[in-house]
Design an enzyme around this catalytic site. Structure first.
Site, short mmCIF file in Angstrom:
data_model
loop_
_atom_site.label_atom_id
_atom_site.label_comp_id
_atom_site.label_asym_id
_atom_site.label_seq_id
_atom_site.Cartn_x
_atom_site.Cartn_y
_atom_site.Cartn_z
N ARG A 135 48.88 25.00 48.42
CA ARG A 135 50.14 25.95 48.46
C ARG A 135 50.60 26.07 49.87
O ARG A 135 51.10 27.04 50.27
CB ARG A 135 49.72 27.27 47.94
CG ARG A 135 49.40 27.03 46.46
CD ARG A 135 49.29 28.36 45.69
NE ARG A 135 49.29 28.23 44.18
CZ ARG A 135 48.07 27.98 43.64
NH1 ARG A 135 46.91 28.05 44.27
NH2 ARG A 135 47.93 27.77 42.31
N GLY A 195 37.70 28.83 41.68
CA GLY A 195 36.69 28.30 40.97
C GLY A 195 35.95 29.59 39.98
O GLY A 195 34.77 29.32 39.53
N GLY A 196 36.74 30.54 39.56
CA GLY A 196 36.09 31.76 38.71
C GLY A 196 35.77 31.04 37.16
O GLY A 196 34.80 31.47 36.56
N TRP A 245 42.11 33.40 45.05
CA TRP A 245 42.44 32.10 45.63
C TRP A 245 43.80 31.92 45.77
O TRP A 245 44.48 30.96 45.95
CB TRP A 245 42.12 30.92 44.60
CG TRP A 245 42.60 31.40 43.07
CD1 TRP A 245 41.97 32.45 42.00
CD2 TRP A 245 43.66 30.86 42.11
NE1 TRP A 245 42.32 32.49 40.95
CE2 TRP A 245 43.73 31.68 41.02
CE3 TRP A 245 44.61 30.17 42.37
CZ2 TRP A 245 44.52 31.65 39.91
CZ3 TRP A 245 45.77 30.12 41.70
CH2 TRP A 245 45.40 30.68 40.42
N ASP A 305 41.36 36.48 30.91
CA ASP A 305 41.55 35.51 32.09
C ASP A 305 43.04 36.01 32.67
O ASP A 305 43.69 35.16 33.36
CB ASP A 305 41.94 34.17 31.36
CG ASP A 305 42.08 33.26 32.38
OD1 ASP A 305 41.46 33.30 33.61
OD2 ASP A 305 42.92 32.09 32.36
N ASP A 307 43.92 36.97 35.96
CA ASP A 307 43.85 36.98 37.31
C ASP A 307 45.03 37.98 38.05
O ASP A 307 46.03 37.98 37.36
CB ASP A 307 43.98 35.52 38.09
CG ASP A 307 42.96 34.58 37.55
OD1 ASP A 307 41.92 34.81 38.16
OD2 ASP A 307 43.13 33.46 37.03
N ARG A 332 49.58 39.95 36.20
CA ARG A 332 49.46 39.12 35.21
C ARG A 332 49.22 39.72 33.88
O ARG A 332 49.57 39.56 32.78
CB ARG A 332 48.15 38.30 35.63
CG ARG A 332 48.07 36.95 34.61
CD ARG A 332 47.50 35.81 35.05
NE ARG A 332 46.81 35.02 34.16
CZ ARG A 332 46.26 33.78 34.41
NH1 ARG A 332 45.89 33.55 35.84
NH2 ARG A 332 45.86 32.89 33.48
#
Length: 573
Positions: A135, A195-196, A245, A305, A307, A332
């Site tokens: 990014r 990496g969760g 991240w 999930d 995030d 989210r």
């Protein structure tokens, strides 16, 4: 033999010729100082969202609502790689830096598209890239900084692309990796680990920009004896996820970094009982020490999930007759959050759903959302919920216009999903979702007439001002606003790049590109001419959503080509 030697010598000669013609050091490079990062010149784009406050707003207005219809491509540049191209082009006084998947950085003349140099990292053969993307690069003095998917932070000489230092952050073999653009604050290069989904423990870490020496590391899950550790059961905190991240935002006046964190691991909340601090939160950190000043958790015991890694925007908001130093975060988890950053901590102000959700019954006065147990995933049972695990808005960034005082959200409406939770042991370096990947569902709501939705919200009143709907596509791309009252966005499977009227939502211009656009649009200026630039290159989650919808949306085909191209536009003269 003679023919073979001729072919070989011809190949070598032509390769050398291309190398000499195409590349060379950058002359008269402008050093990037702390003052320039705090107050970037209008024609430059040197942060992830142009400024530390995360607005995603350009003060340039040469291209505006009256002439955007005359916008045409002036040059393009192929990156030579596939997968999701998510980085904004970074601009420093006529030089453009492009970061791409596969650990590549390309330096270009921002006016002509001519290449100066190219760096491409040699990634390990055994590296599994769950998110093969990057990014962007951070800037400081005469260096730039690249975070890599094999979990290194690399400093490059901005003039030549040569490696200055290379620091290992953690171990990619355990599922640690980096995809974000580093945040550079007063000579410190700050990154957060991904990496969760591998059962790692999230962190944010700072390095000395000149030497690569680690200065501090703050874990996003508190250890034994630290405040918040009691919100985890037993040793769950050691493998609890909460990755950090995405790039944070920064309050220059109070010297406070705001950083979003990801989901708890694995997904079903029953596998990690408790509120699970500091997952799905925003953290306020001291940039000098990494010490946590305060936090706000968007939802507790994450099971979806969801995030919340997209950092909040710092906006001086006029609300209820006073100025609020706000943090704005369309989540989210489908809630549009308005928070206040105060000396004593982060306070809840307001929150409302910006897409349909059946998960939340209410939000209590402290800002804690109350879930409906019927739509919270658990062990051994399939649970459906809306929105899907990709949420009301995933990592792609919203934008704030200082002209209109509106927030522009790349939302996804009418998507639901579900999965069956399972309890499985952690194996280092392997996915640890708490469900089978093939069990993850994505389902359009019955009667849905559209999916992607570009929204304009007034954060002062909580009113939606306008929206533009996309009937056959999700919207998976960041939004940029300009002083010319334009809203720029890609994100759809028809490969279009579009400009909307910031006040009315009217579609003013569109251009089909080579691929789908996940990248962040930018505006910049060279020699008195304003340009618009964006990377086109479909992949990663945009592709995965497309894959999941084929056969469920009539007429939808999985035919978005991959391959990265930088597109640069200007008004036809």
């Amino acid at each position: 033999m003679a023919l073979k030697q001729w072919l070989l010598s011809s190949f070598v000669a032509s390769t050398c010729f291309v190398s000499i013609a195409a590349a060379g050091p950058i002359e008269n490079y402008s050093p990037v100082t702390a003052e320039r990062l705090k107050n970037p010149e209008p024609g430059n784009w040197m942060h992830y969202r142009r400024t530390y406050d995360g607005h995603g707003y350009s003060p340039l207005d040469q291209i505006n609502t009256s002439n955007v219809k005359n916008l045409v491509p002036v040059w393009t540049f192929s990156t030579g790689v596939v997968e999701g191209h998510e980085a904004p082009p970074i601009i420093n006084n006529g030089v453009m830096f492009i970061a791409t998947p596969m650990g590549q950085v390309i330096a270009l003349n921002a006016k002509t598209g001519d290449e100066y140099w190219r760096y491409k990292r040699q990634l390990p053969d055994d590296l599994f890239q769950l998110h093969p993307t990057n990014r962007g690069v951070g800037l400081w003095q005469d260096k730039l900084y690249l975070a890599t998917t094999d979990d290194h932070l690399v400093a490059l000489d901005a003039k030549t692309g040569k490696v200055v230092w290379d620091t290992k952050v953690q171990d990619y073999k355990k599922g640690q990796y980096l995809t974000l653009m580093p945040l550079v604050v007063d000579g410190k290069v700050i990154v957060g680990g991904s990496g969760g989904e591998f059962g790692v423990r999230g962190y944010i870490v700072a390095y000395d920009a000149n030497t690569g020496k680690e200065l501090w590391r703050t874990f996003t899950i508190p250890g034994e004896g630290e405040p918040g550790n009691e919100t985890w059961k037993g040793d769950d905190w050691k493998t609890g996820g909460a990755p950090a991240w995405m790039t944070g935002t920064y309050d220059v006046d109070t010297r406070t970094i705001y950083w979003g964190t990801g989901n708890a691991a694995p997904w079903p909340g029953e596998t990690h009982p408790g509120d699970n601090l500091y997952s799905t939160s925003v953290l306020a950190l001291d940039p000098d020490s990494g010490k946590m000043k305060s936090y706000f958790q968007y939802h507790q015991n994450d099971s979806w999930d969801w995030d919340e890694v997209d950092a909040p925007m710092l906006i001086d908001l006029q609300r209820d007759g006073r100025t609020i130093k706000s943090l704005i975060h369309p989540g989210r988890n489908a809630i549009f959050w308005v928070l206040e950053r105060k000396p004593e901590g982060i306070k809840y102000v307001a929150g409302w759903p910006f897409v349909y959700t059946d998960v939340w019954k209410s939000i209590d006065p402290s800002g804690k959302p109350i879930p409906d147990p019927a739509h919270k995933p658990g062990i051994g049972k399939r649970v459906e919920f809306c929105p899907s695990l990709w949420g009301g808005k995933d990592w792609p960034s919203a934008a704030y216009s200082q002209n209109t005082k509106l927030v522009y959200v790349p939302a996804n409406e009418n998507f639901c999903g579900g999965f069956t939770g399972e309890k499985v042991p952690l194996v280092a370096g392997q996915l640890w979702l708490g469900t089978k990947p093939e069990d993850i569902g994505l389902t359009p709501r019955p009667g849905a007439t559209h999916f992607g939705e570009l929204q304009a919200w007034d954060p002062a009143t909580g009113k939606k001002v306008w929206s533009h709907n996309f009937p056959k596509s999700h919207l998976f791309g960041s939004v940029t606003a300009t002083a010319g009252d334009l809203i720029l966005v890609g994100g759809t499977n028809d490969r279009m790049f579009r400009a909307f009227h910031a006040k009315t939502g009217e579609l003013l211009w569109e251009q089909k590109t080579n691929s789908g656009i996940m990248g962040m649009p930018i505006a910049y200026e060279v020699d008195g001419t304003q340009y618009i630039a964006v990377q086109s290159g479909w992949g990663v989650d945009a592709q995965r959503i497309q894959d999941a919808l084929v056969g469920k949306v009539p007429g939808l085909e999985n035919n978005v080509p991959q391959g990265g191209v930088v597109w640069v536009f200007a008004v036809k003269k």
